[in-house]
Design a protein around this motif. Structure first.
Motif, PDB file in Angstrom:
ATOM      1  N   ILE A  90      46.993  38.395  45.597  1.00  0.00           N
ATOM      2  CA  ILE A  90      46.747  40.028  45.551  1.00  0.00           C
ATOM      3  C   ILE A  90      46.437  40.598  44.111  1.00  0.00           C
ATOM      4  CG2 ILE A  90      48.366  42.206  45.754  1.00  0.00           C
ATOM      5  CD1 ILE A  90      49.816  40.490  48.001  1.00  0.00           C
ATOM      6  N   ILE A  91      47.149  39.985  43.040  1.00  0.00           N
ATOM      7  CA  ILE A  91      46.805  40.030  41.726  1.00  0.00           C
ATOM      8  C   ILE A  91      45.196  39.817  41.486  1.00  0.00           C
ATOM      9  CG2 ILE A  91      47.385  39.564  39.192  1.00  0.00           C
ATOM     10  CD1 ILE A  91      50.257  39.164  40.209  1.00  0.00           C
ATOM     11  N   LEU A  92      44.841  38.700  41.879  1.00  0.00           N
ATOM     12  CA  LEU A  92      43.458  38.465  41.593  1.00  0.00           C
ATOM     13  C   LEU A  92      42.440  39.209  42.181  1.00  0.00           C
ATOM     14  CD1 LEU A  92      43.597  34.529  41.127  1.00  0.00           C
ATOM     15  CD2 LEU A  92      43.966  36.405  39.448  1.00  0.00           C
ATOM     16  N   SER A  93      42.862  39.593  43.538  1.00  0.00           N
ATOM     17  CA  SER A  93      41.834  40.549  44.142  1.00  0.00           C
ATOM     18  C   SER A  93      41.818  42.093  43.875  1.00  0.00           C
ATOM     19  CB  SER A  93      42.211  40.409  45.757  1.00  0.00           C
ATOM     20  OG  SER A  93      42.389  39.178  46.393  1.00  0.00           O
ATOM     21  N   SER A  94      43.079  42.205  43.126  1.00  0.00           N
ATOM     22  CA  SER A  94      42.935  43.381  42.370  1.00  0.00           C
ATOM     23  C   SER A  94      42.335  43.753  41.059  1.00  0.00           C
ATOM     24  CB  SER A  94      44.706  43.695  42.129  1.00  0.00           C
ATOM     25  OG  SER A  94      45.231  44.134  43.279  1.00  0.00           O
ATOM     26  N   LEU A  95      42.513  42.380  40.488  1.00  0.00           N
ATOM     27  CA  LEU A  95      41.209  42.493  38.961  1.00  0.00           C
ATOM     28  C   LEU A  95      39.817  42.381  39.745  1.00  0.00           C
ATOM     29  CD1 LEU A  95      43.152  39.758  36.984  1.00  0.00           C
ATOM     30  CD2 LEU A  95      42.797  42.145  36.746  1.00  0.00           C
ATOM     31  N   LEU A  96      39.475  41.742  40.847  1.00  0.00           N
ATOM     32  CA  LEU A  96      38.207  41.518  41.401  1.00  0.00           C
ATOM     33  C   LEU A  96      37.606  43.227  41.697  1.00  0.00           C
ATOM     34  CD1 LEU A  96      35.570  40.053  42.199  1.00  0.00           C
ATOM     35  CD2 LEU A  96      36.822  40.018  44.598  1.00  0.00           C
ATOM     36  N   ILE A  97      38.508  44.126  42.193  1.00  0.00           N
ATOM     37  CA  ILE A  97      38.276  45.362  42.631  1.00  0.00           C
ATOM     38  C   ILE A  97      38.026  46.259  41.364  1.00  0.00           C
ATOM     39  CG2 ILE A  97      38.918  47.464  43.897  1.00  0.00           C
ATOM     40  CD1 ILE A  97      40.581  45.579  45.890  1.00  0.00           C
ATOM     41  N   ILE A  98      38.720  46.078  40.460  1.00  0.00           N
ATOM     42  CA  ILE A  98      38.815  46.807  39.212  1.00  0.00           C
ATOM     43  C   ILE A  98      37.542  46.346  38.636  1.00  0.00           C
ATOM     44  CG2 ILE A  98      39.872  47.120  36.949  1.00  0.00           C
ATOM     45  CD1 ILE A  98      42.611  46.741  38.336  1.00  0.00           C
ATOM     46  N   GLY A  99      37.464  45.133  38.202  1.00  0.00           N
ATOM     47  CA  GLY A  99      36.212  44.620  37.853  1.00  0.00           C
ATOM     48  C   GLY A  99      34.777  45.143  38.326  1.00  0.00           C
ATOM     49  N   ALA A 100      34.638  45.432  39.696  1.00  0.00           N
ATOM     50  CA  ALA A 100      33.711  45.793  40.636  1.00  0.00           C
ATOM     51  C   ALA A 100      33.558  47.253  40.065  1.00  0.00           C
ATOM     52  CB  ALA A 100      33.776  45.595  41.750  1.00  0.00           C
ATOM     53  N   LEU A 101      34.503  48.011  39.860  1.00  0.00           N
ATOM     54  CA  LEU A 101      34.732  49.356  39.827  1.00  0.00           C
ATOM     55  C   LEU A 101      34.080  49.825  38.253  1.00  0.00           C
ATOM     56  CD1 LEU A 101      37.595  50.612  41.756  1.00  0.00           C
ATOM     57  CD2 LEU A 101      35.327  50.929  42.434  1.00  0.00           C
ATOM     58  N   ILE A 102      34.576  48.892  37.145  1.00  0.00           N
ATOM     59  CA  ILE A 102      34.350  49.411  36.002  1.00  0.00           C
ATOM     60  C   ILE A 102      33.126  48.497  35.333  1.00  0.00           C
ATOM     61  CG2 ILE A 102      36.742  50.205  35.597  1.00  0.00           C
ATOM     62  CD1 ILE A 102      37.060  47.628  33.795  1.00  0.00           C
ATOM     63  N   ASN A 116      32.719  45.055  35.017  1.00  0.00           N
ATOM     64  CA  ASN A 116      33.397  44.062  33.949  1.00  0.00           C
ATOM     65  C   ASN A 116      33.369  42.710  34.676  1.00  0.00           C
ATOM     66  OD1 ASN A 116      34.772  42.070  32.157  1.00  0.00           O
ATOM     67  ND2 ASN A 116      36.153  43.719  31.464  1.00  0.00           N
ATOM     68  N   GLN A 117      32.376  41.921  34.663  1.00  0.00           N
ATOM     69  CA  GLN A 117      32.249  40.894  35.236  1.00  0.00           C
ATOM     70  C   GLN A 117      33.343  39.571  35.069  1.00  0.00           C
ATOM     71  OE1 GLN A 117      29.976  41.327  32.790  1.00  0.00           O
ATOM     72  NE2 GLN A 117      29.481  39.466  32.050  1.00  0.00           N
ATOM     73  N   TYR A 118      33.780  39.763  33.951  1.00  0.00           N
ATOM     74  CA  TYR A 118      34.903  38.889  33.367  1.00  0.00           C
ATOM     75  C   TYR A 118      36.200  38.865  34.054  1.00  0.00           C
ATOM     76  CZ  TYR A 118      31.809  37.930  29.519  1.00  0.00           C
ATOM     77  OH  TYR A 118      30.682  37.914  28.784  1.00  0.00           O
ATOM     78  N   LEU A 119      36.525  39.919  34.807  1.00  0.00           N
ATOM     79  CA  LEU A 119      37.539  40.300  35.526  1.00  0.00           C
ATOM     80  C   LEU A 119      37.206  39.552  37.172  1.00  0.00           C
ATOM     81  CD1 LEU A 119      38.401  43.892  34.899  1.00  0.00           C
ATOM     82  CD2 LEU A 119      39.662  41.802  34.117  1.00  0.00           C
ATOM     83  N   PHE A 120      35.884  38.976  37.046  1.00  0.00           N
ATOM     84  CA  PHE A 120      35.685  38.724  38.417  1.00  0.00           C
ATOM     85  C   PHE A 120      36.080  37.045  38.415  1.00  0.00           C
ATOM     86  CE2 PHE A 120      31.688  41.075  40.571  1.00  0.00           C
ATOM     87  CZ  PHE A 120      32.454  42.201  39.882  1.00  0.00           C
ATOM     88  N   LEU A 121      36.296  36.421  37.447  1.00  0.00           N
ATOM     89  CA  LEU A 121      36.379  35.001  37.109  1.00  0.00           C
ATOM     90  C   LEU A 121      37.409  34.259  37.758  1.00  0.00           C
ATOM     91  CD1 LEU A 121      34.935  34.414  33.475  1.00  0.00           C
ATOM     92  CD2 LEU A 121      33.754  33.778  35.768  1.00  0.00           C
ATOM     93  N   PRO A 122      38.736  34.914  37.466  1.00  0.00           N
ATOM     94  CA  PRO A 122      39.805  34.247  38.355  1.00  0.00           C
ATOM     95  C   PRO A 122      39.630  34.387  39.868  1.00  0.00           C
ATOM     96  CG  PRO A 122      40.390  36.005  36.593  1.00  0.00           C
ATOM     97  CD  PRO A 122      39.122  35.932  36.842  1.00  0.00           C
ATOM     98  N   TRP A 123      39.101  35.408  40.529  1.00  0.00           N
ATOM     99  CA  TRP A 123      38.877  35.335  41.895  1.00  0.00           C
ATOM    100  C   TRP A 123      37.811  34.270  42.432  1.00  0.00           C
ATOM    101  CZ3 TRP A 123      35.665  35.898  45.853  1.00  0.00           C
ATOM    102  CH2 TRP A 123      35.920  36.085  47.020  1.00  0.00           C
ATOM    103  N   ILE A 124      36.903  34.438  41.330  1.00  0.00           N
ATOM    104  CA  ILE A 124      35.903  33.413  41.837  1.00  0.00           C
ATOM    105  C   ILE A 124      36.089  31.807  41.908  1.00  0.00           C
ATOM    106  CG2 ILE A 124      33.479  32.169  41.260  1.00  0.00           C
ATOM    107  CD1 ILE A 124      32.678  35.364  40.196  1.00  0.00           C
ATOM    108  N   ILE A 125      37.016  31.489  40.851  1.00  0.00           N
ATOM    109  CA  ILE A 125      37.547  30.453  40.738  1.00  0.00           C
ATOM    110  C   ILE A 125      38.608  29.826  41.865  1.00  0.00           C
ATOM    111  CG2 ILE A 125      39.063  28.650  39.442  1.00  0.00           C
ATOM    112  CD1 ILE A 125      37.670  30.186  36.767  1.00  0.00           C
ATOM    113  N   LEU A 126      39.649  30.887  42.127  1.00  0.00           N
ATOM    114  CA  LEU A 126      40.533  30.484  43.220  1.00  0.00           C
ATOM    115  C   LEU A 126      39.893  30.746  44.558  1.00  0.00           C
ATOM    116  CD1 LEU A 126      43.204  30.666  44.206  1.00  0.00           C
ATOM    117  CD2 LEU A 126      43.079  33.177  44.503  1.00  0.00           C
ATOM    118  N   GLY A 127      38.670  31.526  44.697  1.00  0.00           N
ATOM    119  CA  GLY A 127      38.062  31.566  46.081  1.00  0.00           C
ATOM    120  C   GLY A 127      37.348  30.341  46.363  1.00  0.00           C
ATOM    121  N   ILE A 128      36.832  29.487  45.537  1.00  0.00           N
ATOM    122  CA  ILE A 128      36.010  28.219  45.845  1.00  0.00           C
ATOM    123  C   ILE A 128      37.093  27.378  46.164  1.00  0.00           C
ATOM    124  CG2 ILE A 128      35.608  27.378  43.471  1.00  0.00           C
ATOM    125  CD1 ILE A 128      33.333  27.230  46.718  1.00  0.00           C
TER     126      ILE A 128
END
Length: 167
Positions: free
Chosen positions: A71-83, A85-97
């Motif tokens: 939930i936290i990493l998905s929230s960071l992903l959404i915030i990163g997409a809205l602002i 900021n691609q660096y906020l995607f990284l935790p979700w990308i790593i967790l996702g794979i």
């Protein structure tokens, strides 16, 4: 232009940004639903290893903590997409794979166990719907990765195209 291996849209009709927000939102909603199931449903939890060693309530706690992290990493992903900021995607990308690989292993393991227990219908169900879930999950991961690379390319181009300050 971008890499030929990178997706250009989500599902052929939505932007990568919209797909990224959808992926993050689905991660949050599915995690909340799974937490509710873990807390309220009377299910028998099994692990591939350590099944006899770890008490069932510990397995539930570990699962809930992992879902809260999702939930936290998905929230960071959404915030990163809205602002943007691609660096906020990284935790979700790593967790996702990692989750995608884990889901694949779990689907295959569960199907094999079902077949070994002569539960052929359940084994087929796990293979068909489980592998479909893996494909959808991997596609959404690829959408997010493509949007990450798109933002990185835009930010790098912007950073290096500025003219230096002159007096």
């Amino acid at each position: 232009m971008g890499s030929p291996n990178r997706l250009r849209s989500c599902c052929g009709c939505a932007s990568l940004k919209a797909g990224t927000i959808i992926a993050g939102t689905l991660g949050i909603l599915l995690s909340i639903a799974t937490i509710a199931i873990v807390v309220y449903a009377k299910l028998d939890y099994k692990t591939i290893i350590f099944d006899d060693i770890i008490p069932k309530y510990i397995i539930k706690i570990i699962l809930i903590v992992n879902l809260c992290m999702t939930i936290i990493l998905s929230s960071l992903l959404i915030i990163g997409a809205l602002i943007k900021n691609q660096y906020l995607f990284l935790p979700w990308i790593i967790l996702g794979i990692m989750l995608c690989i884990g889901l694949l292993v779990d689907v295959i393991y569960t199907a094999v166990v079902a077949f070994l227990d002569n539960k052929v219908e359940a084994g087929i169900y796990w293979l068909v719907f489980g592998l479909l879930a893996v494909v959808i999950y991997f596609y959404m991961w690829a959408v997010v990765l493509s949007h990450f690379l798109q933002l990185k390319e835009q930010n790098d181009r912007g950073r290096y195209s500025r003219t230096p300050y002159r007096r």
